[in-house]
Design an enzyme around this catalytic site. Structure first.
Site, PDB file in Angstrom:
ATOM      1  N   TRP A 325      35.062 -32.744 -36.054  1.00 46.09           N
ATOM      2  CA  TRP A 325      34.764 -33.024 -34.805  1.00 46.09           C
ATOM      3  C   TRP A 325      34.055 -34.104 -34.211  1.00 46.09           C
ATOM      4  O   TRP A 325      34.001 -34.786 -33.486  1.00 46.09           O
ATOM      5  CB  TRP A 325      34.280 -31.624 -33.946  1.00 46.09           C
ATOM      6  CG  TRP A 325      34.321 -31.881 -32.578  1.00 46.09           C
ATOM      7  CD1 TRP A 325      35.021 -31.533 -31.672  1.00 46.09           C
ATOM      8  CD2 TRP A 325      33.017 -32.082 -32.190  1.00 46.09           C
ATOM      9  NE1 TRP A 325      34.289 -31.621 -30.464  1.00 46.09           N
ATOM     10  CE2 TRP A 325      33.078 -31.868 -30.770  1.00 46.09           C
ATOM     11  CE3 TRP A 325      31.706 -32.214 -32.418  1.00 46.09           C
ATOM     12  CZ2 TRP A 325      32.118 -32.097 -29.610  1.00 46.09           C
ATOM     13  CZ3 TRP A 325      30.546 -32.494 -31.462  1.00 46.09           C
ATOM     14  CH2 TRP A 325      30.884 -32.375 -30.053  1.00 46.09           C
ATOM     15  N   HIS A 326      32.744 -34.218 -34.920  1.00 50.21           N
ATOM     16  CA  HIS A 326      31.819 -35.216 -34.801  1.00 50.21           C
ATOM     17  C   HIS A 326      32.121 -36.588 -35.084  1.00 50.21           C
ATOM     18  O   HIS A 326      31.499 -37.540 -34.112  1.00 50.21           O
ATOM     19  CB  HIS A 326      30.533 -34.883 -35.798  1.00 50.21           C
ATOM     20  CG  HIS A 326      29.584 -33.789 -35.229  1.00 50.21           C
ATOM     21  ND1 HIS A 326      30.060 -32.438 -35.586  1.00 50.21           N
ATOM     22  CD2 HIS A 326      28.453 -33.682 -34.531  1.00 50.21           C
ATOM     23  CE1 HIS A 326      29.313 -31.521 -35.068  1.00 50.21           C
ATOM     24  NE2 HIS A 326      28.137 -32.342 -34.310  1.00 50.21           N
ATOM     25  N   GLY A 327      33.266 -36.791 -36.047  1.00 52.68           N
ATOM     26  CA  GLY A 327      33.535 -38.312 -36.016  1.00 52.68           C
ATOM     27  C   GLY A 327      34.395 -38.333 -37.161  1.00 52.68           C
ATOM     28  O   GLY A 327      34.560 -37.728 -37.994  1.00 52.68           O
ATOM     29  N   PHE A 476      30.607 -39.333 -30.086  1.00 50.75           N
ATOM     30  CA  PHE A 476      31.382 -38.175 -30.557  1.00 50.75           C
ATOM     31  C   PHE A 476      32.356 -37.655 -29.151  1.00 50.75           C
ATOM     32  O   PHE A 476      33.289 -37.207 -29.362  1.00 50.75           O
ATOM     33  CB  PHE A 476      30.568 -37.014 -30.977  1.00 50.75           C
ATOM     34  CG  PHE A 476      29.605 -37.572 -32.235  1.00 50.75           C
ATOM     35  CD1 PHE A 476      30.030 -38.380 -33.397  1.00 50.75           C
ATOM     36  CD2 PHE A 476      28.485 -36.881 -32.211  1.00 50.75           C
ATOM     37  CE1 PHE A 476      29.081 -38.550 -33.987  1.00 50.75           C
ATOM     38  CE2 PHE A 476      27.748 -37.243 -33.157  1.00 50.75           C
ATOM     39  CZ  PHE A 476      28.083 -38.173 -34.068  1.00 50.75           C
TER      40      PHE A 476
END
Lengths: 476, 365
Positions: A325-327, A476
């Site tokens: 989800w962060h990247g 993000f």
């Protein structure tokens, strides 16, 4: 329009001046317009995917509510839930992960001897897409579960998603907490304004003085091809302070801005570096995301129920998806895997750890607590190294360097890190000992004393801040 | 009503306390970071002292990043047994935006020594902010006796000649030299300069350019504005530069002339146009196009003097790439810009050294 920029200050002043005298309905319309303007300042084209997914979510929730009220079979509602989830995830997948998976697949095929040219698109990632997608998803899922009534007013729903303080980097507000605040008239007292300004002040101090000043130390270490063990250690510590102050600083500003408008946002950080174990860490760090993952991913996967291996699988899957989800990069996957593994290991060896750190006297308990906090901090920092690294090669080099943490000892570097980290450390120890997060709640001081403290902090923010940088979590 | 007035008074009191606290913070910061005095005046004037000829460097003075040596020039203490090069100029040479030790004379020294493989070259920066050639001529005997250079690199600033239209008269008697006096002391809140810098950092560039243009518009209502610099001023510059060159040559000092480089180059890039407006704020009496024309004409003058006096000319105006890569504002260098200028000057000095049959005697004169 960054929170730490002059245009935002002007924007906020104008918004507040217009917002306060308006009646409730007009306030909502105005806030929606202001939020659209705020978002369009990044790139007006970003509004289209946002409006598209929001419209679908609103319509799906409405349909689910209608089916539910008409007493029709449950299966009909599921269709709309799938439509909403697929729309949101497809948009997120397309904008954020398409190139990543395409390049990864091409690399995999190349290794297998099939040489293909990469099939990538020139996509601009809409800012905040990961945040607003999760916010919108929580709405449709809650309506599906019957935990929330869908709203009949599209603009109220749109404002709940688009509301500018949380739009680009959270906190990921749940619809059941934010929507009622949009719908009902808001009461703004002097206390709201004073608390909101307190929060904004703290946020700016964390971001401008600490994060922006300590960032060059971390950047320097992470851009050195083979840093010494000590430099790596200090670089990783510096990054740990930077990312916390950057993100929690942003959150404080967002919560403060919301508060002076009469909104209440959830707490996103609760002294995370005082965590004594991995599970405790995730109850304190980015709470809005970790609780979202728990409620909408971990528990639906089975949560703590079932066989031990299933629980471990659920933990690993949740954390890997949380990492992704962060990247769109493998180091984020690795970071998620690492935290998943920490959670699994903690679950496995918890009784042993409890035995080791058991103490019978108050002093012993304090020492045990400090030791556990220090150990957990080292684990967290190693995770930040995985998070910040730009390649697996760098991770390998830095991991090797960390096996000799005192090689290349440089007291000057340590002092620089300590100088910027010490205000945070002192305040957080104070907060922890008092058991209160609001350290600026200094009612025991006369107003003149508080004026002095604010003036000193303002001096640090205005004149001793680092080079202005965008917030890390904006990417993000 | 009385209650409200009392509350307003209390708020004013808090504001005053806050401002005083911040002023104390500013003075403490200066003390800790720069060793500045807590109570007395601390500004750029700390670097200077004054006599009947005007201002000049105060030995061992310092202000922020600027440090003067024991003879009042920016840079380290003078060494003995070196091959000295004096750099004559104004703020561009003194160094404004470059990080400490990266002003072009310092970089010139590093480059020359690096190329020579030893430490025999010593570059002395004899310039100050706002120095004109006329002022340098007034101080010429002192420069010569203190520095005793083998080479003088002259990088003249053209803008003082917007206001100077009479050449310096070498034969006119100078006023009797009075003892050096420090800059006058007066109370100056240190918060003010910080606030100004802070606003420059946070305000959008376009807004700042607009403000400066407004300031210029306001200023020219009083002084009027010229389209181009009168020929008389160019001639004054020419005469002063020629006199200075001749003075150095007459004292056995080789001269290297350098044309003045600016952010704008030969053709104005639209992206740099706002900086031209900013530049004009300091010289409202000459229009923007007039400033560019002045650069062009004065550089031509420098080239002519080079030919007439048979001294080498480093054509920085042509050789230096314009734009943000080399310039922090309109004429002052950033670190890479200072490096670029130092490199082309070093190339010229090395060329001269190679072409000259004279053996460079690396001993102090």
């Amino acid at each position: 329009m960054l929170f730490n920029s002059f245009p935002f200050a002007v924007f906020l002043v104008v918004v507040l001046c217009v917002y306060y005298p308006l009646p409730h309905k007009a306030q909502n319309v105005f806030l929606l317009a202001a939020s659209c303007f705020f978002y369009a300042c990044w790139d007006w084209r970003f509004l289209f995917p946002l409006l598209f997914s929001t419209t679908i979510d609103y319509w799906c929730a409405q349909k689910m509510q209608d089916i539910s009220e008409s007493g029709a079979p449950h299966a009909g509602r599921k269709r709309y839930l799938y439509l909403s989830v697929i729309t949101n995830l497809a948009l997120l997948g397309f904008f954020k992960y398409f190139n990543f998976f395409s390049v990864s697949l091409q690399e995999l095929l190349n290794r297998a001897g099939m040489h293909l040219s990469p099939w990538t698109l020139r996509i601009i990632l809409p800012i905040g897409i990961s945040f607003y997608t999760f916010q919108a998803l929580s709405y449709t899922i809650d309506v599906y579960r019957g935990e929330l009534h869908s709203t009949r007013n599209f603009f109220d729903f749109l404002l709940a998603i688009l509301y500018f303080p949380h739009l680009v980097a959270g906190p990921i507000q749940r619809a059941h907490s934010l929507l009622p605040q949009v719908i009902r008239p808001r009461v703004i007292t002097r206390q709201h304004i004073s608390d909101g300004l307190h929060l904004m002040f703290c946020g700016y101090f964390k971001k401008v003085f600490i994060a922006d000043n300590i960032a060059p130390i971390a950047n320097q270490v992470f851009s050195t091809p083979s840093p010494s063990g000590f430099a790596t250690l200090m670089g990783v510590y510096a990054f740990a302070v930077q990312i916390y102050c950057d993100f929690s600083g942003y959150t404080d500003i967002a919560r403060g801005v919301a508060k002076i408008m009469g909104f209440e946002f959830m707490l996103n950080f609760n002294l995370p570096y005082f965590a004594t174990n991995p599970s405790d860490f995730w109850n304190r760090w980015h709470i809005s995301l970790s609780s979202w993952l728990r409620d909408y991913l971990y528990i639906p996967l089975g949560g703590n129920r079932g066989k031990a291996w299933k629980v471990k699988r659920n933990l690993m899957l949740t954390m890997i998806i949380g990492g992704l989800w962060h990247g769109a990069a493998w180091n984020f996957v690795l970071w998620g895997f690492y935290h998943g593994a920490l959670l699994v290991l903690h679950r496995e060896f918890r009784p042993t750890a409890d035995r080791i750190f058991r103490a019978s006297t108050p002093f012993g308990r304090r020492v045990s607590f400090v030791v556990r906090v220090l150990i957990m901090f080292q684990f967290t920092c190693y995770g930040w190294m995985l998070f910040r690294a730009e390649s697996f090669h760098q991770i390998r080099i830095m991991t090797q360097a960390l096996t000799h943490p005192l090689s290349g000892y440089d007291p000057h570097l340590a002092l620089r890190v300590l100088a910027f980290a010490s205000p945070l450390l002192l305040v957080q120890i104070f907060q922890y000992v008092r058991g209160k997060l609001n350290f600026l709640d200094m009612n025991w001081l006369p107003a003149e004393g508080r004026a002095v403290i604010y003036a000193v902090s303002a001096y640090f923010i205005c004149f001793l801040g680092g080079q202005p940088k965008a917030f890390i979590y904006f990417q993000f | 009503m009385k209650k409200k007035a009392l509350f307003a008074l209390r708020v004013c009191g808090w504001l005053i306390i806050a401002l005083l606290t911040m002023e104390v913070c500013a003075r403490t910061e200066d003390k800790v970071r720069y060793g500045a005095p807590f109570f007395s005046t601390y500004n750029v004037d700390n670097l200077y002292q004054y006599d009947s000829l005007g201002k000049y460097g105060r030995p061992n003075a310092s202000y922020l990043k600027w440090r003067l040596n024991e003879v009042g020039y920016r840079g380290p203490a003078l060494r003995t047994g070196t091959y000295r090069i004096a750099c004559v100029g104004a703020s561009e040479t003194f160094g404004q935006y470059e990080s400490q030790g990266n002003e072009w004379p310092r970089q010139l020294e590093s480059i020359l020594n690096q190329r020579a493989g030893d430490n025999h070259y010593e570059v002395v920066n004899v310039s100050y902010m706002g120095l004109s050639l006329a002022t340098t001529l007034k101080r010429f005997p002192q420069i010569l006796s203190t520095v005793q250079p083998r080479i003088a690199v002259i990088y003249p600033s053209y803008t003082p000649y917007i206001d100077i239209n009479q050449p310096f008269d070498l034969r006119a008697p100078l006023p009797a030299l009075t003892p050096a006096q420090p800059a006058p002391q007066h109370f100056e809140p240190r918060l003010y300069a910080r606030f100004e810098t802070f606003m420059k950092t946070v305000l959008p560039d376009a807004f700042q350019h607009w403000l400066r243009a407004g300031q210029t518009r306001h200023d020219i209502t009083a002084v009027g504005a010229m389209d181009t610099l009168p020929e008389q001023n160019i001639q004054a510059f020419k005469s002063d530069l020629d006199t200075l060159t001749q003075q150095f040559l007459a004292n056995g000092v080789q001269v290297v002339l350098v044309t003045h480089a600016s952010r704008f180059g030969s053709k104005l890039n639209p992206a740099d146009a706002p900086f031209l407006v900013d530049w004009r704020k300091f010289y409202p009496s000459l229009k923007e196009q007039g400033l560019l024309d002045m650069e062009h004409r004065m550089s031509e003058t420098v080239r002519q003097i080079g030919v007439s006096r048979s001294v080498p000319v480093v054509d920085a105006a042509t050789l230096m790439a314009p734009g943000a890569g080399n310039f922090a504002d309109f004429v002052h260098f950033n670190d890479p810009g200072a490096h670029a200028l130092a490199t082309i000057v070093a190339d010229q000095i090395n060329r001269d050294a190679n072409s000259s049959t004279a053996n460079i005697n690396i001993t102090h004169q």
